[in-house]
Design an enzyme around this catalytic site. Sequence first.
Site, PDB file in Angstrom:
ATOM      1  CG  ASP A 234     -15.970  -2.260 -28.723  1.00 30.03           C
ATOM      2  OD1 ASP A 234     -16.454  -3.254 -28.145  1.00 30.03           O
ATOM      3  OD2 ASP A 234     -14.757  -2.170 -29.006  1.00 30.03           O
TER       4      ASP A 234
ATOM      5  NE  ARG B 164     -15.058  -8.882 -20.764  1.00 29.81           N
ATOM      6  CZ  ARG B 164     -14.513  -8.025 -21.618  1.00 29.81           C
ATOM      7  NH1 ARG B 164     -13.811  -7.001 -21.178  1.00 29.81           N
ATOM      8  NH2 ARG B 164     -14.659  -8.203 -22.910  1.00 29.81           N
TER       9      ARG B 164
ATOM     10  NE  ARG C   9     -19.846  -2.416 -23.134  1.00 27.71           N
ATOM     11  CZ  ARG C   9     -18.701  -2.191 -23.732  1.00 27.71           C
ATOM     12  NH1 ARG C   9     -18.526  -2.549 -24.990  1.00 27.71           N
ATOM     13  NH2 ARG C   9     -17.701  -1.605 -23.091  1.00 27.71           N
TER      14      ARG C   9
HETATM   15  C1  S3P Z   1     -10.904  -5.575 -29.248  1.00 24.49           C
HETATM   16  C2  S3P Z   1     -11.752  -6.531 -29.738  1.00 24.49           C
HETATM   17  C3  S3P Z   1     -13.175  -6.610 -29.383  1.00 24.49           C
HETATM   18  C4  S3P Z   1     -13.670  -5.291 -28.802  1.00 24.49           C
HETATM   19  C5  S3P Z   1     -12.738  -4.755 -27.751  1.00 24.49           C
HETATM   20  C6  S3P Z   1     -11.369  -4.507 -28.341  1.00 24.49           C
HETATM   21  C7  S3P Z   1      -9.485  -5.607 -29.645  1.00 24.49           C
HETATM   22  O1  S3P Z   1     -13.348  -7.610 -28.399  1.00 24.49           O
HETATM   23  O2  S3P Z   1     -14.968  -5.455 -28.268  1.00 24.49           O
HETATM   24  O3  S3P Z   1     -13.242  -3.555 -27.200  1.00 24.49           O
HETATM   25  O4  S3P Z   1      -8.763  -4.622 -29.393  1.00 24.49           O
HETATM   26  O5  S3P Z   1      -9.070  -6.611 -30.225  1.00 24.49           O
HETATM   27  P1  S3P Z   1     -13.558  -9.171 -28.776  1.00 24.49           P
HETATM   28  O6  S3P Z   1     -12.328  -9.663 -29.420  1.00 24.49           O
HETATM   29  O7  S3P Z   1     -13.824  -9.837 -27.465  1.00 24.49           O
HETATM   30  O8  S3P Z   1     -14.736  -9.191 -29.692  1.00 24.49           O
END
Ligand code: S3P
Length: 429
Positions: A316, A123, A347
Amino acid sequence: MSIETIKGAFAAFRGEFTPPGDKSISHRAVIIGSLAEGTSTVEGFLSCDDTLSSAKAMMMLGVPIEIQGDSVEIEGKGLFGLSEPEDTIDAGNSGTTARLISGLLSAQGFFSTITGDQYLRVRPMERVVKPLTLMGAKIWGRDGGKRLPLAIQGSKLSAIQYRLPVASAQVKSALLLAGLYADGDTEVVEPTPTRDHTERMLSYFGVDFHKNGTSVKIASQKPFKSGELQVPADISSAAFFMVAALVNPNSEVLIKNVGINPHRTGIIEILQKMGGSIEILNERDLNGEPVGDILARSSHLKSIEIGGEIIPRAIDELPVIAVAGCFAEGETVIKDAKELRVKETDRIKAMTTELRKLGADIEELEDGMIIKGKETLKSAKCSSWGDHRIAMALAVAGTRAKGTTEIDDADCVSVSFPGFFDVMRRLRS
Ligand code: S3P
């Protein structure tokens, strides 16, 4: 690797339950509690693989943390009390751990390394490495600093003003944590607003910052004191049962004590727009986070187009929204959601591939999906792709498939919702 079977008996979902604690807030509780002075307590903590990665990381940085079920006690070391970890920090599957803690490590007076599992190692990390480097952090990583493992030599940081190229609460939070230590005001400007749990929790702990529209500004901080936190239940976990109740006949599920932070309620707005009967009851406040009980009932869903500013507020939940689309009348379009391709797995690809096995009429777009609704799906052997939210979304799809659906590698649900399949069995019986 475990296989779960879902009987597609169109059985009703009935009853009430409280989902486990919010994952995003639980991560932040152990990280921010570790930086406070004195003992902080957390109730309602989500004890799952992801949040335990954050807790273990903070323990490796010298913070005593005791976890008993959903209660946690953190002996905060203050902003300047962390110590050099003897070994590589393992963020496991957790992007939140890797990104937030990279921000923190960048400002410490020691060297550290951080890695993750096979999914996390592919990632993108450049999105945090780049702005942290602009602040003066010294970070090395695979692929020119784009991938884990990262090696971080903590340094004196300078404040920057940074416009996020992609809407990401993880990157925003990493920069705010680094900004606690930078000289001057660190300002993060978001393209569209994302979850603000870091800001709310820092504020609860008495840390000062300024918010103006999509800009958040934090100044170099003085020490702050410990606190008592209560974590609301996770709306992202509740989402699976909202959709299960809507798409199955004679269903009525009350989901209790759910966090309804406006940056997370895209799922509710989307399902209501699709004609879903979803009500929020008993709204209240928990440590600066809004919570409520959610009542979801069987509904006739219609298709809508989903895109734009709501995407980060439902990011999510898009896999399970795609499942709702499978049973909605007409053509549901999900667009502007390219970020889905760099989550725990791609996804968009995972959902189109697996829902097609179940007989769904679904087209893959570069930044989303188009789904033509049907009365039923057929059963199939599906894979979770090692991704917790794909496993749970497919389980919901399986409840309206004819026959028995198998989900391979289903134990990955422990990343965010240990006990998911037990709750599913209980509400369907
Ligand atoms: C999260 C932010 C989101 C989300 C992840 C949790 C967080 O990701 O998809 O499951 O706790 O700040 P991104 O910041 O990559 O969008």
